[in-house]
Design an enzyme around this catalytic site. Structure first.
Site, mmCIF file in Angstrom:
data_model
loop_
_atom_site.group_PDB
_atom_site.id
_atom_site.type_symbol
_atom_site.label_atom_id
_atom_site.label_comp_id
_atom_site.label_asym_id
_atom_site.label_seq_id
_atom_site.Cartn_x
_atom_site.Cartn_y
_atom_site.Cartn_z
ATOM 1 C CB CYS A 259 -0.937 2.610 4.260
ATOM 2 S SG CYS A 259 -2.407 2.373 3.232
ATOM 3 C CG HIS B 236 -3.297 0.936 -1.160
ATOM 4 N ND1 HIS B 236 -3.925 0.996 0.051
ATOM 5 C CD2 HIS B 236 -4.252 1.152 -2.082
ATOM 6 C CE1 HIS B 236 -5.216 1.239 -0.131
ATOM 7 N NE2 HIS B 236 -5.426 1.329 -1.424
#
Length: 196
Positions: free
Chosen positions: A41, A111
């Protein structure tokens, strides 16, 4: 509408009625292929935001949860997107839109940093006017809510991804917040916007 590598008739058990999406596709550009720069990700998100390959932004994987540990350095990755960079050496897609007078937003998984001394989504480096994020973004000693100058009301900065049922309703929360962001743009004289 279709799903990956399938015709619309194969992809759904029903024939969805989507006149607005159909109009956008017929009058605009249809993108038929997609490439992700990484199977993880954080590097993919960094590539979308910067236009760089993950190794060029030094986000090669998701960073270790403890930014003071040497794990990130040992793995050859940075603690947050933009670490050691300046606005002269790196820019983001959202920053380009913001510098052109557009209102920008990011809702959902971030993130790409830890907080504290690292860059947060609202840092001017990224060019994000409004956000609500989750995934290892705990900023201790920080207010949990914020009134963005571009928003119609106060919002939480983070989603509570520790809640037991968060995986079951996270998509709906993110969509609702994104729709509210778009509605604010309409209500404020149809402002130009970019949402990620």
């Amino acid at each position: 509408m279709s799903s990956y590598n399938r015709e619309s008739s194969e992809a759904y058990q029903f024939d969805p009625y989507t006149p607005e999406l159909d109009s956008l596709a017929n009058e605009g550009i249809t993108f038929a292929n997609f490439y992700a720069n990484s199977g993880v990700c954080s590097p993919t998100r960094a590539a979308v935001l910067t236009g760089r390959y993950p190794s060029h932004s030094r986000v090669r994987m998701h960073a270790a949860l403890n930014p003071s540990s040497s794990v990130n350095k040992d793995k050859g990755t940075v603690t947050y997107l933009g670490e050691g960079e300046s606005t002269e050496t790196i820019t983001t897609l959202s920053k380009v839109f913001q510098d052109s007078g557009w209102i920008t937003g990011h809702f959902g998984k971030w993130h790409l940093g830890f907080g504290g001394d690292s860059l947060r989504p609202d840092d001017s480096f990224y060019g994000i006017d409004e956000y609500q994020v989750y995934a290892h973004n705990e900023w201790p000693n920080d207010e949990k809510t914020i009134q963005f100058p571009t928003a119609s009301r106060t919002h939480e900065k983070e989603y509570n991804n520790q809640a037991q049922l968060f995986p079951a309703y996270s998509t709906q929360l993110i969509i609702n917040r994104t729709i509210e962001f778009i509605q604010d743009r309409i209500d404020r004289n149809r402002e130009n916007f970019f949402v990620n």
